[in-house]
Write a protein that holds these residues in place. Structure first.
Motif, PDB file in Angstrom:
ATOM      1  N   GLU A 115      -3.577  -3.607  11.589  1.00 31.42           N
ATOM      2  CA  GLU A 115      -4.097  -3.530  10.228  1.00 31.42           C
ATOM      3  C   GLU A 115      -4.551  -4.906   9.746  1.00 31.42           C
ATOM      4  N   SER A 116      -5.511  -4.882   8.850  1.00 32.80           N
ATOM      5  CA  SER A 116      -6.034  -6.127   8.302  1.00 32.80           C
ATOM      6  C   SER A 116      -5.193  -6.559   7.102  1.00 32.80           C
ATOM      7  N   THR A 117      -5.424  -7.774   6.682  1.00 33.01           N
ATOM      8  CA  THR A 117      -4.762  -8.269   5.479  1.00 33.01           C
ATOM      9  C   THR A 117      -5.127  -7.403   4.283  1.00 33.01           C
ATOM     10  N   TYR A 118      -6.389  -6.965   4.230  1.00 32.69           N
ATOM     11  CA  TYR A 118      -6.829  -6.108   3.120  1.00 32.69           C
ATOM     12  C   TYR A 118      -6.032  -4.817   3.097  1.00 32.69           C
ATOM     13  N   GLN A 119      -5.861  -4.203   4.265  1.00 31.44           N
ATOM     14  CA  GLN A 119      -5.102  -2.964   4.336  1.00 31.44           C
ATOM     15  C   GLN A 119      -3.660  -3.175   3.894  1.00 31.44           C
ATOM     16  N   LYS A 120      -3.072  -4.286   4.286  1.00 33.87           N
ATOM     17  CA  LYS A 120      -1.697  -4.580   3.908  1.00 33.87           C
ATOM     18  C   LYS A 120      -1.565  -4.711   2.392  1.00 33.87           C
ATOM     19  N   ILE A 121      -2.518  -5.394   1.779  1.00 36.12           N
ATOM     20  CA  ILE A 121      -2.462  -5.588   0.327  1.00 36.12           C
ATOM     21  C   ILE A 121      -2.628  -4.262  -0.399  1.00 36.12           C
ATOM     22  N   VAL A 122      -3.588  -3.449   0.021  1.00 37.03           N
ATOM     23  CA  VAL A 122      -3.786  -2.137  -0.600  1.00 37.03           C
ATOM     24  C   VAL A 122      -2.527  -1.288  -0.408  1.00 37.03           C
ATOM     25  N   ALA A 123      -1.948  -1.327   0.789  1.00 32.08           N
ATOM     26  CA  ALA A 123      -0.724  -0.563   1.070  1.00 32.08           C
ATOM     27  C   ALA A 123       0.413  -1.002   0.153  1.00 32.08           C
ATOM     28  N   GLN A 124       0.574  -2.305  -0.013  1.00 29.37           N
ATOM     29  CA  GLN A 124       1.628  -2.822  -0.889  1.00 29.37           C
ATOM     30  C   GLN A 124       1.394  -2.391  -2.331  1.00 29.37           C
ATOM     31  N   ASN A 125       0.136  -2.421  -2.760  1.00 35.64           N
ATOM     32  CA  ASN A 125      -0.178  -2.014  -4.131  1.00 35.64           C
ATOM     33  C   ASN A 125       0.138  -0.537  -4.350  1.00 35.64           C
ATOM     34  N   ILE A 126      -0.234   0.301  -3.392  1.00 32.63           N
ATOM     35  CA  ILE A 126       0.032   1.731  -3.519  1.00 32.63           C
ATOM     36  C   ILE A 126       1.541   1.985  -3.566  1.00 32.63           C
ATOM     37  N   SER A 127       2.260   1.379  -2.651  1.00 31.40           N
ATOM     38  CA  SER A 127       3.710   1.566  -2.590  1.00 31.40           C
ATOM     39  C   SER A 127       4.384   1.091  -3.876  1.00 31.40           C
ATOM     40  N   LYS A 128       3.990  -0.086  -4.344  1.00 25.93           N
ATOM     41  CA  LYS A 128       4.577  -0.648  -5.573  1.00 25.93           C
ATOM     42  C   LYS A 128       4.312   0.264  -6.774  1.00 25.93           C
ATOM     43  N   LEU A 129       3.064   0.700  -6.910  1.00 23.92           N
ATOM     44  CA  LEU A 129       2.718   1.561  -8.044  1.00 23.92           C
ATOM     45  C   LEU A 129       3.469   2.890  -7.981  1.00 23.92           C
ATOM     46  N   ARG A 130       3.583   3.471  -6.782  1.00 22.97           N
ATOM     47  CA  ARG A 130       4.299   4.745  -6.659  1.00 22.97           C
ATOM     48  C   ARG A 130       5.761   4.576  -7.034  1.00 22.97           C
TER      49      ARG A 130
END
Length: 90
Positions: free
Chosen positions: A2-17
């Motif tokens: 995974e790219s850094t972008y994917q990691k950041i989006v993943a973290q944002n989704i997880s945090k928001l959920r």
């Protein structure tokens, strides 16, 4: 990988959920996506379709661009992407 972008989006989704207090299953149901898709999104496992990102953002009641917060220069490439997408619909 995974790219850094994917990691950041993943973290944002997880945090928001987690901020919503909903389980993966409950949030996936609310967003209208498969729970496996949500798990993959939160783990940066694979590429998400734009439609899936849109469903996730709508379930959070946020603009989809907020999922990209923290990505360096995201605003400039998101603007370019928006221009490209709008050209396809003209």
């Amino acid at each position: 990988m995974e790219s850094t972008y994917q990691k950041i989006v993943a973290q944002n989704i997880s945090k928001l959920r987690k901020e919503t207090g909903l389980s993966e299953l409950a949030f996936a149901t609310e967003a209208g996506i498969d729970p496996k898709t949500l798990r993959a999104a939160e783990r940066a496992d694979g590429n998400l379709e734009l439609g899936t990102l849109d469903k996730i953002a709508k379930a959070f009641d946020i603009p989809a661009t907020q999922l990209f917060e923290g990505i360096p220069d995201a605003s400039s490439w998101l603007a370019s992407l928006a221009d490209l997408l709008s050209e396809d619909h003209e």
